[in-house]
Motif scaffolding. Structure first.
Motif, short mmCIF file in Angstrom:
data_model
loop_
_atom_site.label_atom_id
_atom_site.label_comp_id
_atom_site.label_asym_id
_atom_site.label_seq_id
_atom_site.Cartn_x
_atom_site.Cartn_y
_atom_site.Cartn_z
N PHE A 46 -39.62 35.77 -28.22
CA PHE A 46 -39.99 37.18 -28.36
C PHE A 46 -41.42 37.29 -28.89
O PHE A 46 -42.21 38.14 -28.45
CB PHE A 46 -39.04 37.90 -29.33
CG PHE A 46 -37.69 38.20 -28.76
CD1 PHE A 46 -37.49 39.31 -27.95
CD2 PHE A 46 -36.61 37.39 -29.03
CE1 PHE A 46 -36.25 39.60 -27.43
CE2 PHE A 46 -35.35 37.66 -28.52
CZ PHE A 46 -35.17 38.77 -27.72
N ILE A 47 -41.75 36.44 -29.85
CA ILE A 47 -43.05 36.49 -30.51
C ILE A 47 -44.16 36.01 -29.56
O ILE A 47 -45.25 36.59 -29.53
CB ILE A 47 -43.00 35.64 -31.80
CG1 ILE A 47 -42.00 36.29 -32.77
CG2 ILE A 47 -44.37 35.49 -32.43
CD1 ILE A 47 -41.61 35.41 -33.94
N ILE A 48 -43.86 34.98 -28.78
CA ILE A 48 -44.84 34.50 -27.80
C ILE A 48 -45.09 35.57 -26.74
O ILE A 48 -46.22 35.70 -26.23
CB ILE A 48 -44.36 33.18 -27.17
CG1 ILE A 48 -44.41 32.06 -28.22
CG2 ILE A 48 -45.21 32.80 -25.97
CD1 ILE A 48 -43.83 30.74 -27.77
N ALA A 49 -44.07 36.38 -26.42
CA ALA A 49 -44.22 37.43 -25.41
C ALA A 49 -45.26 38.46 -25.85
O ALA A 49 -46.10 38.89 -25.04
CB ALA A 49 -42.87 38.11 -25.14
N ILE A 50 -45.22 38.87 -27.11
CA ILE A 50 -46.19 39.86 -27.57
C ILE A 50 -47.58 39.23 -27.70
O ILE A 50 -48.60 39.89 -27.50
CB ILE A 50 -45.75 40.53 -28.89
CG1 ILE A 50 -46.61 41.77 -29.17
CG2 ILE A 50 -45.80 39.59 -30.07
CD1 ILE A 50 -46.12 42.63 -30.30
N GLU A 51 -47.65 37.94 -27.99
CA GLU A 51 -48.94 37.26 -28.02
C GLU A 51 -49.56 37.22 -26.62
O GLU A 51 -50.77 37.38 -26.46
CB GLU A 51 -48.79 35.84 -28.57
CG GLU A 51 -50.05 34.99 -28.51
CD GLU A 51 -51.19 35.52 -29.35
OE1 GLU A 51 -52.31 34.98 -29.23
OE2 GLU A 51 -50.98 36.46 -30.14
N PHE A 52 -48.73 37.02 -25.61
CA PHE A 52 -49.20 37.05 -24.22
C PHE A 52 -49.91 38.37 -23.93
O PHE A 52 -51.02 38.40 -23.39
CB PHE A 52 -48.03 36.85 -23.26
CG PHE A 52 -48.35 37.12 -21.82
CD1 PHE A 52 -48.85 36.13 -21.01
CD2 PHE A 52 -48.14 38.40 -21.28
CE1 PHE A 52 -49.16 36.39 -19.67
CE2 PHE A 52 -48.45 38.66 -19.96
CZ PHE A 52 -48.96 37.66 -19.15
N SER A 53 -49.29 39.48 -24.30
CA SER A 53 -49.86 40.79 -24.00
C SER A 53 -51.10 41.07 -24.83
O SER A 53 -52.06 41.68 -24.36
CB SER A 53 -48.82 41.89 -24.22
OG SER A 53 -48.48 41.98 -25.59
N GLU A 54 -51.12 40.59 -26.08
CA GLU A 54 -52.31 40.81 -26.93
C GLU A 54 -53.50 40.05 -26.38
O GLU A 54 -54.62 40.57 -26.31
CB GLU A 54 -52.00 40.36 -28.36
CG GLU A 54 -53.04 40.78 -29.39
CD GLU A 54 -54.22 39.84 -29.45
OE1 GLU A 54 -55.35 40.29 -29.80
OE2 GLU A 54 -54.05 38.64 -29.15
N ARG A 55 -53.29 38.80 -25.96
CA ARG A 55 -54.39 38.02 -25.39
C ARG A 55 -54.81 38.58 -24.03
O ARG A 55 -55.99 38.52 -23.67
CB ARG A 55 -53.98 36.56 -25.24
CG ARG A 55 -53.84 35.82 -26.55
CD ARG A 55 -55.18 35.63 -27.27
NE ARG A 55 -55.53 36.74 -28.14
CZ ARG A 55 -56.66 36.80 -28.84
NH1 ARG A 55 -57.53 35.80 -28.78
NH2 ARG A 55 -56.91 37.84 -29.62
N LEU A 56 -53.85 39.13 -23.29
CA LEU A 56 -54.17 39.80 -22.03
C LEU A 56 -55.16 40.93 -22.28
O LEU A 56 -56.19 41.07 -21.59
CB LEU A 56 -52.90 40.33 -21.38
CG LEU A 56 -53.05 41.17 -20.11
CD1 LEU A 56 -53.49 40.30 -18.95
CD2 LEU A 56 -51.74 41.88 -19.77
N SER A 57 -54.87 41.74 -23.30
CA SER A 57 -55.74 42.87 -23.64
C SER A 57 -57.08 42.40 -24.19
O SER A 57 -58.14 42.88 -23.77
CB SER A 57 -55.04 43.77 -24.66
OG SER A 57 -53.84 44.28 -24.15
N ALA A 234 -47.78 48.41 -25.03
CA ALA A 234 -46.66 49.24 -25.48
C ALA A 234 -45.32 48.59 -25.12
O ALA A 234 -44.37 48.59 -25.92
CB ALA A 234 -46.75 50.63 -24.84
N THR A 235 -45.24 47.98 -23.94
CA THR A 235 -44.01 47.29 -23.52
C THR A 235 -43.72 46.09 -24.41
O THR A 235 -42.57 45.84 -24.81
CB THR A 235 -44.13 46.84 -22.05
OG1 THR A 235 -44.42 47.98 -21.23
CG2 THR A 235 -42.84 46.19 -21.58
N SER A 236 -44.77 45.33 -24.73
CA SER A 236 -44.57 44.14 -25.57
C SER A 236 -44.13 44.53 -26.98
O SER A 236 -43.36 43.81 -27.61
CB SER A 236 -45.85 43.31 -25.63
OG SER A 236 -46.84 43.96 -26.40
#
Length: 596
Positions: A46-57, A234-236
């Motif tokens: 779950f935590i890696i998923a939100i890191e994916f989106s933060e680095r995407l941004s 927002a999804t992450s």
């Protein structure tokens, strides 16, 4: 009979350790977590998923920032690179504040939530600046000078993202590592892999950013890209909230600065006392008294600080009063934690040169790509920022090869649980950063000569080697630094530890700006011509790369000396679990009940 009783106690302790997490963590209800229901990979994903989106941004903005500043805000090359470096520097230094707040007051989970909301505010403002008429860059399609309102909104938005990153990065990564218990052999090995797969997820976000997002920015519009980034973030956040029942939490432990100051005050007050040769005579809490973190063993370096743990007049009333005041008597563990922080200073300093090399990949490397031939076939043109995808791909491949092939092989050769030590991994990446700068200097010199002789742009494929090699360097050094600063700081300062790692890149961005200014002025005084002009064809960027290569080579020599003398954190064996695979030997029985 006694032997049977002892065997029963050991077996009960082993069963407790398998069922319950006994490292001061709590579950979402504030109780001791069950191992089968919380933490490990079920929570880390779950935590890696939100890191994916933060680095995407972040990289959707960072890799295109120089392009945006030069094409939309019409800044010259030198000003654009400086502004990009300032933003990068602030963004990677803000985690020092965010990490402190997370460790001392809010806790990591709450800090991530607050930081993500601030991050979203920045993305929303950035998106609105392209759709609200009063905030648009220009009225007309051809823009000579952008609106001041757009410029202000843009900088407020990206610095809101900086603040969000400041709370997000140190708290999220350390929160993910907290899902694995150090005292459990299987989870300890999982944690070593965690930093590799964390970085792989991070790189996947970077790769998506510099291909999909950059393409949208280049071909469709910056506003549409902003909408995509906002929706993904927002999804992450929603995904992160869904994982709440599976997480293990650490309570904030108050300001980490106070215990550090207490050790110095106690050591100075006892500066005239002689330190005992037997470290067992120094003050330390029993395992029953010490409930937070792990007890550390006494080390031989920085012996002066050991005086803070000397007990004066044993058995007297003064000794009892002294024990009640942490300003007069510190534990061995507190002293060792201060030593850890002092030992980190030279490591931090001698990794700055690597950070300077790494910043080139999002500034000058991208600017080189802008003026080179990026055609694939007759019609498709690769966006300049998409060249950074080579760094992300190189990093993903390098991490996978390292984790799946090199680590098992090196474990057999060296006997080290990690394969090679953390600082050996960091140093290996620094060698690759040196190779990257030499490669970049040679390619830039060839580009200048080719452009001068043929009056056409050279193919951007020539930039591939320097992007690829800096990606390999990142896989070794950046991942190594993440693990180093998380593992070697005191247990109560792990968010700050990740912030220290990020501050290497932040400080390097500011040093890079200073180095650009200094070398440029020296070049002008000696030759009368600037190395960094208004555009790359009138500059001598190759000479700047050679300067960075020389600096990195000299720095690497000092790093090797410091790394060889470094003393790693030494956890007391009585708290450790012997690493024997499935047959686990309990070195001691921790006096913690699942009912407390």
């Amino acid at each position: 009979m006694d032997h049977n009783k002892i065997d029963t106690e050991i077996q009960d302790s082993y069963d407790d350790q398998q069922e319950w997490v006994l490292d001061s963590s709590l579950d979402s209800r504030g109780e001791i977590p069950r191992r089968a229901r919380t933490g490990a990979w079920r929570a880390a994903l779950f935590i890696i998923a939100i890191e994916f989106s933060e680095r995407l941004s972040y990289f959707g903005i960072a890799t295109s920032l120089v392009v945006y500043l030069t094409t939309i805000l019409h800044q010259d090359l030198k000003m654009a690179v400086r502004n990009a470096n300032y933003w990068s520097g602030v963004t990677t230094l803000m985690p020092l504040l965010g990490g402190f707040v997370a460790d001392a007051y809010l806790g990591r989970y709450a800090t991530v939530l607050l930081a993500t909301i601030i991050y979203l505010m920045g993305l929303i403002l950035l998106t609105l600046s392209w759709f609200i008429p009063g905030l648009k860059a220009c009225h007309e399609e051809i823009c000579v000078e952008p609106r001041k309102a757009h410029e202000i909104a843009f900088f407020i938005a990206i610095y809101l993202i900086s603040i969000g990153t400041g709370g997000h990065k140190p708290s999220l990564e350390s929160f993910g590592a907290d899902q694995f218990e150090d005292g459990h052999p299987k989870e300890r090995k999982m944690k070593m892999s965690y930093f590799n797969w964390w970085s792989a997820g991070l790189c996947a976000g970077v790769l998506t950013a510099v291909t999909v997002i950059v393409y949208v920015e280049d071909r469709i519009g910056w506003g549409v890209a902003g909408i995509i980034l906002t929706v993904v973030m927002a999804t992450s956040l929603l995904i992160f909230l869904i994982g709440k029942p599976f997480y293990r939490y650490r309570a904030p432990s108050g300001s980490p600065l106070t215990p550090i100051l207490q050790v110095f005050v106690a050591a100075i007050a006892k500066r005239h006392l002689r330190c005992p040769n037997d470290s067992s005579l120094l003050h330390e809490l029993s395992r029953e008294e010490y409930t937070k973190g792990r007890l550390l063993s006494n080390t031989k370096n920085l012996k002066f600080l050991d005086k803070a743990a000397i007990i004066e007049d044993r058995g007297s009333e003064n000794a009892m009063a002294e024990k009640e005041s942490p300003w007069r008597l510190a534990t061995v563990t507190k002293v060792e934690e201060v030593k850890l922080l002092i030992n980190m200073i030279p490591i931090w300093f001698f990794t700055l040169a690597f950070g300077i090399c790494a910043t080139q990949s999002t500034t000058f490397f991208i600017k080189q790509a802008i003026i080179m031939d990026r055609h694939i076939g007759q019609s498709f043109i690769v966006p300049p920022s998409s060249m950074f995808s080579l760094v992300a791909l190189s990093m993903i491949i390098s991490i996978t090869v390292y984790e799946k092939f090199l680590v098992p092989l090196l474990r057999r050769v060296t006997g080290n649980e990690r394969g090679i030590s953390i600082l050996q991994r960091v140093g290996t990446g620094m060698v690759f950063s040196l190779i990257a700068m030499i490669t970049a200097a040679l390619v830039e010199k060839k580009r200048l000569d080719y452009t001068k002789q043929n009056h056409v742009a050279m193919s951007a494929i020539w930039l591939a080697p320097q992007f690829i090699v800096i990606g390999i360097a990142d896989a070794f050094t950046l991942v190594g630094l993440q693990e180093y600063f998380y593992d070697q700081v005191p247990d109560s300062m792990r968010s700050l530890g990740i912030a220290f790692y990020l501050s290497v890149i932040g400080a390097a961005s500011f040093v890079n700006n200073l180095l650009m200014t200094v070398t440029d002025r020296i070049a002008e005084e000696i030759s009368g011509k600037s190395w960094l002009g208004k555009d790359l064809n009138s500059s001598r960027l190759d000479r700047y790369y050679w300067t960075l290569a020389a600096l990195t080579a000299a720095n690497l020599c000092f790093f090797v000396i410091v790394a060889k003398r470094y003393t790693y954190k030494s956890v007391q064996p009585s708290l450790a679990v012997a690493d024997g695979g499935d047959d686990v030997e309990i070195a001691s029985v921790r006096n913690t009940s699942k009912y407390t």
